[in-house]
Write a protein that holds these residues in place. Structure first.
Motif, mmCIF file in Angstrom:
data_model
loop_
_atom_site.group_PDB
_atom_site.id
_atom_site.type_symbol
_atom_site.label_atom_id
_atom_site.label_comp_id
_atom_site.label_asym_id
_atom_site.label_seq_id
_atom_site.Cartn_x
_atom_site.Cartn_y
_atom_site.Cartn_z
ATOM 1 N N ALA A 174 0.837 -1.285 -0.159
ATOM 2 C CA ALA A 174 -0.127 0.016 0.091
ATOM 3 C C ALA A 174 0.952 1.350 -0.021
ATOM 4 C CB ALA A 174 -0.949 0.152 1.146
ATOM 5 N N ARG A 175 2.019 1.304 0.678
ATOM 6 C CA ARG A 175 2.683 2.401 0.731
ATOM 7 C C ARG A 175 3.344 2.480 -0.518
ATOM 8 N NH1 ARG A 175 3.839 0.674 7.021
ATOM 9 N NH2 ARG A 175 2.885 2.450 7.903
ATOM 10 N N CYS A 176 3.856 1.591 -1.218
ATOM 11 C CA CYS A 176 4.713 1.790 -2.263
ATOM 12 C C CYS A 176 3.513 2.131 -3.584
ATOM 13 C CB CYS A 176 5.135 0.311 -3.060
ATOM 14 S SG CYS A 176 6.456 -0.302 -1.904
ATOM 15 N N ALA A 177 2.372 1.798 -3.585
ATOM 16 C CA ALA A 177 1.384 1.859 -4.535
ATOM 17 C C ALA A 177 1.227 3.375 -4.195
ATOM 18 C CB ALA A 177 0.140 1.093 -4.529
ATOM 19 N N THR A 178 0.871 4.109 -3.223
ATOM 20 C CA THR A 178 0.518 5.278 -2.845
ATOM 21 C C THR A 178 1.569 6.362 -2.778
ATOM 22 O OG1 THR A 178 0.326 5.093 -0.604
ATOM 23 C CG2 THR A 178 -1.585 4.448 -2.021
ATOM 24 N N GLY A 179 2.756 5.900 -2.404
ATOM 25 C CA GLY A 179 3.887 7.070 -2.021
ATOM 26 C C GLY A 179 3.387 7.568 -0.869
ATOM 27 N N ARG A 180 2.694 6.850 -0.060
ATOM 28 C CA ARG A 180 2.339 7.695 1.305
ATOM 29 C C ARG A 180 2.922 6.526 2.380
ATOM 30 N NH1 ARG A 180 -3.991 9.553 0.150
ATOM 31 N NH2 ARG A 180 -3.298 11.021 -1.339
ATOM 32 N N THR A 181 2.591 7.012 3.572
ATOM 33 C CA THR A 181 3.300 6.159 4.860
ATOM 34 C C THR A 181 2.254 5.865 5.962
ATOM 35 O OG1 THR A 181 3.992 8.240 5.707
ATOM 36 C CG2 THR A 181 5.586 6.874 4.380
ATOM 37 N N GLU A 182 1.212 6.818 5.981
ATOM 38 C CA GLU A 182 0.260 6.798 7.204
ATOM 39 C C GLU A 182 -0.760 5.444 6.975
ATOM 40 O OE1 GLU A 182 0.265 8.569 10.090
ATOM 41 O OE2 GLU A 182 2.291 9.162 9.272
ATOM 42 N N VAL A 183 -1.250 4.900 8.059
ATOM 43 C CA VAL A 183 -2.293 3.698 7.634
ATOM 44 C C VAL A 183 -3.299 3.990 9.063
ATOM 45 C CG1 VAL A 183 -0.802 2.335 6.436
ATOM 46 C CG2 VAL A 183 -0.956 2.128 9.103
ATOM 47 N N LEU A 184 -4.621 3.503 8.722
ATOM 48 C CA LEU A 184 -5.476 3.859 9.594
ATOM 49 C C LEU A 184 -6.184 2.520 9.993
ATOM 50 C CD1 LEU A 184 -8.273 6.328 10.342
ATOM 51 C CD2 LEU A 184 -9.115 4.002 9.904
ATOM 52 N N GLY A 185 -6.253 2.135 11.248
ATOM 53 C CA GLY A 185 -6.866 0.907 11.759
ATOM 54 C C GLY A 185 -7.685 0.939 12.645
ATOM 55 N N PHE A 186 -8.422 0.193 13.346
ATOM 56 C CA PHE A 186 -9.622 0.197 14.309
ATOM 57 C C PHE A 186 -9.268 -0.507 15.805
ATOM 58 C CE2 PHE A 186 -11.067 0.359 10.097
ATOM 59 C CZ PHE A 186 -11.919 1.541 10.187
ATOM 60 N N TRP A 187 -9.973 0.094 16.679
ATOM 61 C CA TRP A 187 -9.862 -0.538 17.938
ATOM 62 C C TRP A 187 -10.546 -1.855 18.012
ATOM 63 C CZ3 TRP A 187 -12.883 3.665 21.605
ATOM 64 C CH2 TRP A 187 -12.025 4.903 21.377
ATOM 65 N N GLY A 188 -9.958 -2.855 18.799
ATOM 66 C CA GLY A 188 -10.382 -4.121 18.494
ATOM 67 C C GLY A 188 -9.604 -4.895 17.620
ATOM 68 N N GLY A 189 -9.031 -4.365 16.652
ATOM 69 C CA GLY A 189 -8.417 -4.929 15.667
ATOM 70 C C GLY A 189 -7.134 -5.798 15.961
ATOM 71 N N PHE A 190 -6.986 -7.103 15.301
ATOM 72 C CA PHE A 190 -5.775 -7.747 15.513
ATOM 73 C C PHE A 190 -5.248 -8.054 14.119
ATOM 74 C CE2 PHE A 190 -3.371 -11.530 15.817
ATOM 75 C CZ PHE A 190 -2.480 -11.310 16.787
ATOM 76 N N HIS A 191 -4.112 -8.068 13.875
ATOM 77 C CA HIS A 191 -3.660 -8.224 12.364
ATOM 78 C C HIS A 191 -2.151 -8.903 12.474
ATOM 79 C CE1 HIS A 191 -6.661 -5.613 10.800
ATOM 80 N NE2 HIS A 191 -6.299 -4.775 11.735
ATOM 81 N N GLY A 192 -1.835 -9.374 13.790
ATOM 82 C CA GLY A 192 -0.450 -9.724 13.993
ATOM 83 C C GLY A 192 0.546 -9.551 14.977
ATOM 84 N N LYS A 193 1.552 -9.818 15.085
ATOM 85 C CA LYS A 193 2.427 -9.445 16.344
ATOM 86 C C LYS A 193 3.877 -9.087 15.896
ATOM 87 C CE LYS A 193 0.177 -13.116 19.339
ATOM 88 N NZ LYS A 193 0.263 -13.921 20.064
#
Length: 446
Positions: free
Chosen positions: A132-151
């Motif tokens: 996503a960062r390579c495709a957009t040239g941006r660095t910021e991401v947004l996630g959610f309370w309660g989310g789990f995507h790995g450690k």
């Protein structure tokens, strides 16, 4: 006759010996339910597990969504055994990998037609963030309370719970906003009149809270670790609209919800949201460690992610993993196991709602296919969760009677194999009902 057979105390003598032997040098940090059980497993078949003392349990944990085909599915076993005789490791093209890539993309959410392969869920999430960062040239991401995507570090920055405590410093560039958990609304509102305020808050946060333009919005179509939370209609489409408005890519984490778990092929199928990237795992390999990143063709060509070795993994897509995943995916697809998930899941939710009428500490029952959540509370009005000691007691009593279920927190999660039949599932719930009845009689839950 039912599937459960309890022959010894649990844990039995042989289990205690095997666990003690392992504990001589095993580092701490295993999953809580495995540690508390103290049981050593010997074999599995379908939706049952048998320990080394000969006790057989109904398994409603399902490897936390991993065990899509059930334990030791013949087609899965044969694929792994056959492939192990010919080729196991390596990055070269193999016939299983060629077939797998095409099979997954034929089943994938609309527009996702490129697949890169990895060995773990968090590895795939890290790669999706890089893409996503390579495709957009941006660095910021947004996630959610309660989310789990790995450690791992990048994924841990998106942890939306107390699990992130003491892990810092975490990588910068992640903003977290409330997820639409309507039973425990993070904004303290009522669904009937809230106007999806959490989605509007997320839209504003995309502009005002991030340190720069967003590269991606990362979301679970339904949140697993948070308690198998199912968002209301309209929430994810509103999030998708806000992401498009912000110029961010949509990254759907389908680790748990993918490959038929929710009664449809994909979690996003319930909302109609069309992601730019999706991460897949768990049921993908039905127990064999394999994961992947699905992406739109144009997105997948972003550099340097798409450069030779730019998105590779030493283990990812090896011939043995590909053969295992191919057996999993083709079985799920050909047998349309999401239909069984919808049918059996509906029967389980109906039974749990009947149990809710009998047991005052069941605050909420929700489900989509075999993705089922139950809230245990002291009071339905206040929604105060049951104490940890009480929920652990529920887990241990279920275990003692031959049921394996994630009942050790107030957010009960049930996600058995997609192949489970209704009789087996309801046998498991009958044990849970008996434990609940005993708990109610003793008044210990208050």
């Amino acid at each position: 006759m039912g599937k459960i057979r309890v022959r010894t105390d649990i844990p039995g003598p042989r289990s205690r010996e095997v666990v003690a032997e392992e504990q001589r040098h095993l580092a701490p940090g295993l999953q809580a339910f495995a540690t508390w059980a103290g049981v050593a497993m010997a074999s599995g078949q379908g939706s049952t597990l048998t320990d080394v003392d000969g006790n057989t349990y109904v398994d409603l944990i399902g490897g936390i969504g991993v065990n899509a085909l059930g334990h030791c599915h013949p087609r899965h076993v044969e694929a792994i055994a056959s492939q192990a005789w010919t080729l196991v490791v390596g990055s070269f093209t193999s016939e299983p990998r060629a077939a797998l890539v095409n099979a997954v993309c034929e089943l994938a959410p609309s527009g996702l037609d490129r697949l890169q392969l990895y060995s773990s869920g968090t590895e795939a999430v890290e790669s999706a963030l890089r893409l996503a960062r390579c495709a957009t040239g941006r660095t910021e991401v947004l996630g959610f309370w309660g989310g789990f995507h790995g450690k791992t570090a990048g994924a841990a920055a998106l942890l939306g719970s107390s699990a992130r405590e003491a892990l810092g410093p975490l990588p910068a560039g992640a903003t977290l906003v409330p997820y639409a958990d309507c039973y425990r609304c993070p904004l303290g509102l009522a669904r009937e009149s809230c106007g999806l305020a959490c989605a509007e808050l997320a839209r504003k946060a995309m502009k005002a809270q991030a340190a720069g333009p967003l590269a991606a919005v990362v979301f679970e179509p339904m949140q697993g670790t948070a308690g198998n939370v199912i968002p209301p209609d309209g929430f994810l489409p509103a999030i998708a609209d806000a992401a498009r408005e912000a110029g961010a890519l949509l990254v759907a984490d389908e680790m748990i919800t993918g490959f038929g778990r929710t009664g449809r092929p994909w979690g996003v199928d319930h909302s109609g949201v069309r992601p730019d990237i999706a991460t897949v795992g768990k049921g993908f390999g039905s127990g064999f460690p394999i994961s992947g990143v699905l992406a739109r063709d144009a997105v997948s060509r972003a550099k340097p992610w798409s450069n030779p070795s730019g998105a590779s993994s030493s283990y990812g897509g090896n011939a043995l993993a590909a053969a295992a995943a191919l057996a999993s995916v083709t079985t799920i697809s050909e047998e349309r196991l999401w239909e069984n998930a919808a049918r059996v899941g509906s029967a389980m939710v109906a039974e749990l709602r009947r149990m809710q009428e009998r047991h005052p500490f069941i605050g909420d029952v929700r489900g989509a296919g075999l993705f089922i959540g139950v809230e245990l509370v002291k009071d339905r009005a206040t929604k105060e969760p049951l104490d940890a000691a009480v929920t652990r007691h529920v887990y241990e009593e279920c275990l003692r009677r031959g049921l394996l279920a994630m009942t050790y927190t107030p957010h009960v999660r049930l996600q058995p194999a997609l192949t489970i039949d209704a009789d087996t599932a309801l046998e498991g719930l009958s044990v849970l009902d008996a434990v609940f009845a005993e708990l109610a009689r003793g008044g210990r839950w208050r």
